[in-house]
Design a protein around this motif. Structure first.
Motif, PDB file in Angstrom:
ATOM      1  N   LEU A 188      38.603   9.445  45.969  1.00  0.00           N
ATOM      2  CA  LEU A 188      37.545   9.484  46.780  1.00  0.00           C
ATOM      3  C   LEU A 188      37.498   8.466  47.766  1.00  0.00           C
ATOM      4  O   LEU A 188      38.071   7.253  47.454  1.00  0.00           O
ATOM      5  CB  LEU A 188      36.017   9.122  46.124  1.00  0.00           C
ATOM      6  N   VAL A 189      37.230   8.449  49.112  1.00  0.00           N
ATOM      7  CA  VAL A 189      37.626   7.549  50.065  1.00  0.00           C
ATOM      8  C   VAL A 189      36.126   7.193  50.937  1.00  0.00           C
ATOM      9  O   VAL A 189      35.683   7.869  51.418  1.00  0.00           O
ATOM     10  CB  VAL A 189      38.628   8.031  51.135  1.00  0.00           C
ATOM     11  N   LEU A 190      35.742   5.994  50.647  1.00  0.00           N
ATOM     12  CA  LEU A 190      34.489   5.604  51.494  1.00  0.00           C
ATOM     13  C   LEU A 190      34.874   5.179  52.639  1.00  0.00           C
ATOM     14  O   LEU A 190      35.734   4.318  52.801  1.00  0.00           O
ATOM     15  CB  LEU A 190      33.895   4.381  50.660  1.00  0.00           C
ATOM     16  N   LEU A 191      34.391   5.749  53.790  1.00  0.00           N
ATOM     17  CA  LEU A 191      34.656   5.580  55.229  1.00  0.00           C
ATOM     18  C   LEU A 191      33.783   4.670  55.941  1.00  0.00           C
ATOM     19  O   LEU A 191      32.472   5.016  55.619  1.00  0.00           O
ATOM     20  CB  LEU A 191      34.782   6.922  56.039  1.00  0.00           C
ATOM     21  N   ALA A 192      33.913   3.719  56.667  1.00  0.00           N
ATOM     22  CA  ALA A 192      33.075   3.045  57.388  1.00  0.00           C
ATOM     23  C   ALA A 192      32.326   3.809  58.336  1.00  0.00           C
ATOM     24  O   ALA A 192      32.754   4.768  59.166  1.00  0.00           O
ATOM     25  CB  ALA A 192      34.055   1.807  58.128  1.00  0.00           C
ATOM     26  N   PRO A 193      30.818   3.486  58.413  1.00  0.00           N
ATOM     27  CA  PRO A 193      30.183   4.396  59.499  1.00  0.00           C
ATOM     28  C   PRO A 193      30.633   4.172  60.907  1.00  0.00           C
ATOM     29  O   PRO A 193      31.163   3.280  61.584  1.00  0.00           O
ATOM     30  CB  PRO A 193      28.804   3.768  59.617  1.00  0.00           C
ATOM     31  N   GLY A 194      30.954   5.472  61.340  1.00  0.00           N
ATOM     32  CA  GLY A 194      31.476   5.359  62.978  1.00  0.00           C
ATOM     33  C   GLY A 194      33.044   5.405  63.103  1.00  0.00           C
ATOM     34  O   GLY A 194      33.499   5.572  64.159  1.00  0.00           O
ATOM     35  N   GLU A 235      39.139   7.476  62.521  1.00  0.00           N
ATOM     36  CA  GLU A 235      40.098   6.294  62.238  1.00  0.00           C
ATOM     37  C   GLU A 235      40.592   6.266  60.798  1.00  0.00           C
ATOM     38  O   GLU A 235      41.863   5.883  60.516  1.00  0.00           O
ATOM     39  CB  GLU A 235      39.797   4.921  62.791  1.00  0.00           C
ATOM     40  N   GLY A 236      39.633   6.353  60.084  1.00  0.00           N
ATOM     41  CA  GLY A 236      40.060   6.352  58.498  1.00  0.00           C
ATOM     42  C   GLY A 236      41.075   7.170  58.256  1.00  0.00           C
ATOM     43  O   GLY A 236      42.114   6.885  57.401  1.00  0.00           O
ATOM     44  N   MET A 237      40.660   8.419  58.339  1.00  0.00           N
ATOM     45  CA  MET A 237      41.561   9.735  57.870  1.00  0.00           C
ATOM     46  C   MET A 237      42.966   9.533  58.697  1.00  0.00           C
ATOM     47  O   MET A 237      43.917  10.037  58.215  1.00  0.00           O
ATOM     48  CB  MET A 237      40.846  10.825  58.176  1.00  0.00           C
ATOM     49  N   ALA A 238      42.785   9.193  59.818  1.00  0.00           N
ATOM     50  CA  ALA A 238      44.164   9.062  60.729  1.00  0.00           C
ATOM     51  C   ALA A 238      45.062   7.985  59.866  1.00  0.00           C
ATOM     52  O   ALA A 238      46.034   8.303  59.789  1.00  0.00           O
ATOM     53  CB  ALA A 238      43.823   8.464  62.139  1.00  0.00           C
ATOM     54  N   THR A 239      44.421   6.938  59.358  1.00  0.00           N
ATOM     55  CA  THR A 239      45.227   5.801  58.897  1.00  0.00           C
ATOM     56  C   THR A 239      45.808   6.470  57.371  1.00  0.00           C
ATOM     57  O   THR A 239      46.985   6.317  57.056  1.00  0.00           O
ATOM     58  CB  THR A 239      44.552   4.755  58.651  1.00  0.00           C
ATOM     59  N   GLU A 271      42.639  -1.891  55.678  1.00  0.00           N
ATOM     60  CA  GLU A 271      41.959  -1.159  57.058  1.00  0.00           C
ATOM     61  C   GLU A 271      40.614  -1.196  56.922  1.00  0.00           C
ATOM     62  O   GLU A 271      39.941  -0.674  56.079  1.00  0.00           O
ATOM     63  CB  GLU A 271      42.409   0.593  56.425  1.00  0.00           C
ATOM     64  N   PRO A 272      40.087  -1.862  58.067  1.00  0.00           N
ATOM     65  CA  PRO A 272      38.478  -1.612  58.320  1.00  0.00           C
ATOM     66  C   PRO A 272      37.788  -0.484  58.151  1.00  0.00           C
ATOM     67  O   PRO A 272      36.685  -0.321  57.661  1.00  0.00           O
ATOM     68  CB  PRO A 272      38.316  -2.397  59.469  1.00  0.00           C
ATOM     69  N   ALA A 273      38.487   0.567  58.438  1.00  0.00           N
ATOM     70  CA  ALA A 273      37.853   2.013  58.476  1.00  0.00           C
ATOM     71  C   ALA A 273      37.590   2.583  57.127  1.00  0.00           C
ATOM     72  O   ALA A 273      36.826   3.464  56.889  1.00  0.00           O
ATOM     73  CB  ALA A 273      38.519   2.889  59.598  1.00  0.00           C
ATOM     74  N   VAL A 274      38.302   2.000  55.991  1.00  0.00           N
ATOM     75  CA  VAL A 274      38.194   2.554  54.749  1.00  0.00           C
ATOM     76  C   VAL A 274      37.900   1.614  53.906  1.00  0.00           C
ATOM     77  O   VAL A 274      38.506   0.319  53.782  1.00  0.00           O
ATOM     78  CB  VAL A 274      39.847   2.900  54.343  1.00  0.00           C
ATOM     79  N   LEU A 275      36.524   1.680  53.338  1.00  0.00           N
ATOM     80  CA  LEU A 275      35.783   0.632  52.704  1.00  0.00           C
ATOM     81  C   LEU A 275      36.003   0.491  51.126  1.00  0.00           C
ATOM     82  O   LEU A 275      36.203  -0.440  50.677  1.00  0.00           O
ATOM     83  CB  LEU A 275      34.190   0.950  52.800  1.00  0.00           C
ATOM     84  N   ALA A 276      36.302   2.021  50.577  1.00  0.00           N
ATOM     85  CA  ALA A 276      36.784   1.751  49.193  1.00  0.00           C
ATOM     86  C   ALA A 276      37.452   3.015  48.791  1.00  0.00           C
ATOM     87  O   ALA A 276      37.481   4.002  49.555  1.00  0.00           O
ATOM     88  CB  ALA A 276      35.423   1.650  48.296  1.00  0.00           C
TER      89      ALA A 276
END
Length: 452
Positions: free
Chosen positions: A35-41, A45-49, A107-112
């Motif tokens: 499970l990947v918690l993504l930063a709002p907005g 970017e998170g998925m690309a990383t 990675e700031p776009a991935v919170l957890a």
């Protein structure tokens, strides 16, 4: 949830074959997904990383408007994104897992990032129920006798017990509804949407079918029809009719709109992906409360899921409350286990179980762990009569599963009573209205559920 059993066979892509009705369960069971918690907005970017650093597959986007193929997409896709929840689920081979986990560190776009769990219906199994002998129960009551006697010296016992507590007259209304004050409520949940995420529902049950506004399955290869029974029982407790056939009234919100999501297979088990898909759907349908009588055991000192906590917060801000069963791993008085996942998240309402004598059920877990993990309130969870798929159409069960839909139904009553209230306000009304009990807060939280 009996965590002494062993895991069953493996299914597609090496995941547990949860469609097998004979599968057994074990504590801390995981799949090969994360499970990947993504930063709002920053979802793109998170998925690309993740794709560039860990080699994960492109993600399928799961929208709240369910199609017949949704369950199959969840099973076949290497990665999925629930945009409304801000969460992705990615599959990773053994050589990818370290890279996936490390993305949350820098990675700031991935919170957890968390491993995906296997969850189970929180009904006490028949074999466990049989171990609750008279001697066993007597031992539990002896263990709390001193506390109860001390409290009873200071309070009016009539304020706690209806006449004939040990033997409620259930000719018209179940003991659970009486204990929660449902018969005297002026509200019925009319116009309020209630989602029950479980093993599905008996779509042809005469007590339920007329108010079944929405139903969807997120279990690959299985229709929403309940082949287990647990989901139908929970739907009935939350939303059963005012005048059911051949049974006393057993439903709290008797005029609420029912939304049943099948997130657990006919064997009683499911994955985080299936539960998240159900939550995403229920939110998209405009449900004010999501009831989840399911969970996974946690260990002493284990912290709650950051992913589920953030989802619950986001849903609450948007007007939806999440309620979950505390779990049934305890064997009081000798063993008391902590509240399980996901009920241990601070923003998820965790429900413990009481018997008809207003004592903590022997199996009910307690608020022992830090950073949340508390019991928010208690509700009737022993000898609970509700709807069932097979003849005669009704059955009695025990478990924190049975307590949870009592609370979900009551939230619908509060939502009808205060239609402009936020989810946080509904939660405050619910907890403030609870009936205080002479029992530890770690077991019963604010106290016994009371309808508005």
């Amino acid at each position: 949830m009996n965590h002494h059993e062993t895991a069953g066979g493996r299914g597609h892509r090496g995941r547990p074959d949860l469609a097998d009705a004979g599968i057994s369960k074990t504590a801390g069971e995981y799949t090969d997904r994360f499970l990947v918690l993504l930063a709002p907005g920053a979802q793109e970017e998170g998925m690309a990383t993740l794709r560039s650093r860990a080699g994960t597959e492109p993600a399928e986007r799961i929208r709240p408007d369910v199609t017949e193929s949704t369950a199959e997409v969840l099973e076949q896709a290497g990665s999925v994104v629930f945009e409304d929840l801000g969460v992705a689920v990615v599959q990773a081979a053994p050589d990818q897992r370290r890279a996936v986990m490390e993305t949350a560190r820098d990675e700031p776009a991935v919170l957890a990032v968390e491993r995906e769990r296997v969850l189970w219906a929180s009904q006490l199994t028949e074999s466990r129920a049989e171990t609750a002998t008279a001697d066993y129960l007597r031992g539990y009551h002896d263990g709390v006798e001193e506390l109860v006697q001390h409290a009873l010296e200071r309070i009016d016992t009539a304020a706690l017990r209806e006449p004939g507590t040990a033997g409620f007259d259930e000719s018209l209304v179940t003991w659970g509804l009486q204990a929660a004050g449902v018969p005297r409520s002026a509200f019925s949940g009319q116009g309020v949407r209630v989602a029950v995420l479980d093993t599905g529902v008996d779509t042809g049950h005469p007590d339920l079918t007329a108010r079944l506004e929405g139903a969807a399955s997120f279990v690959p290869g299985q229709a929403v029809q309940d082949g287990h029974g647990h989901g139908t029982h929970c739907v009935g407790t939350a939303c059963g009719p005012r005048t059911p056939g051949a049974a006393p009234r057993y439903g709290v919100a008797c005029e609420a709109e029912i939304y049943a999501g099948k997130v657990l297979g006919d064997g009683g088990g499911g994955t985080d992906t299936q539960i998240l898909a159900g939550m995403n759907w229920a939110f998209g349908q405009g449900c004010r409360v999501i009831s989840m009588s399911l969970g996974s055991p946690v260990g002493p000192g284990e912290r709650p899921s950051r992913v589920y906590e953030q989802i619950a917060r986001r849903l609450m801000r948007a007007g939806t409350l999440v309620v979950a069963a505390a779990g049934n791993e305890s064997e009081r008085p000798h063993v008391v286990e902590p509240v399980g996942h996901p009920a241990n998240c601070p923003s998820v309402l965790a429900v413990g179980a009481l018997d008809s004598g207003f004592a903590v059920a022997s199996f009910s877990n307690a608020g022992l762990n830090p950073d949340g993990g508390q019991i928010d309130m208690a509700a009737p969870g022993v000898d609970v009569l509700s709807s069932w798929p097979q003849a005669p159409g009704h059955r009695r069960l025990r478990g924190t599963s049975m307590a949870t839909p009592h609370v979900a139904g009551a939230i619908a009553l509060f939502a009808e009573a205060a239609p402009g209230a936020s989810a946080a306000e509904l939660k405050s009304f619910l907890l403030a209205g609870a009936r205080r009990l002479p029992l530890p807060a770690v077991d019963v939280g604010a106290g016994l559920l009371q309808a508005p």
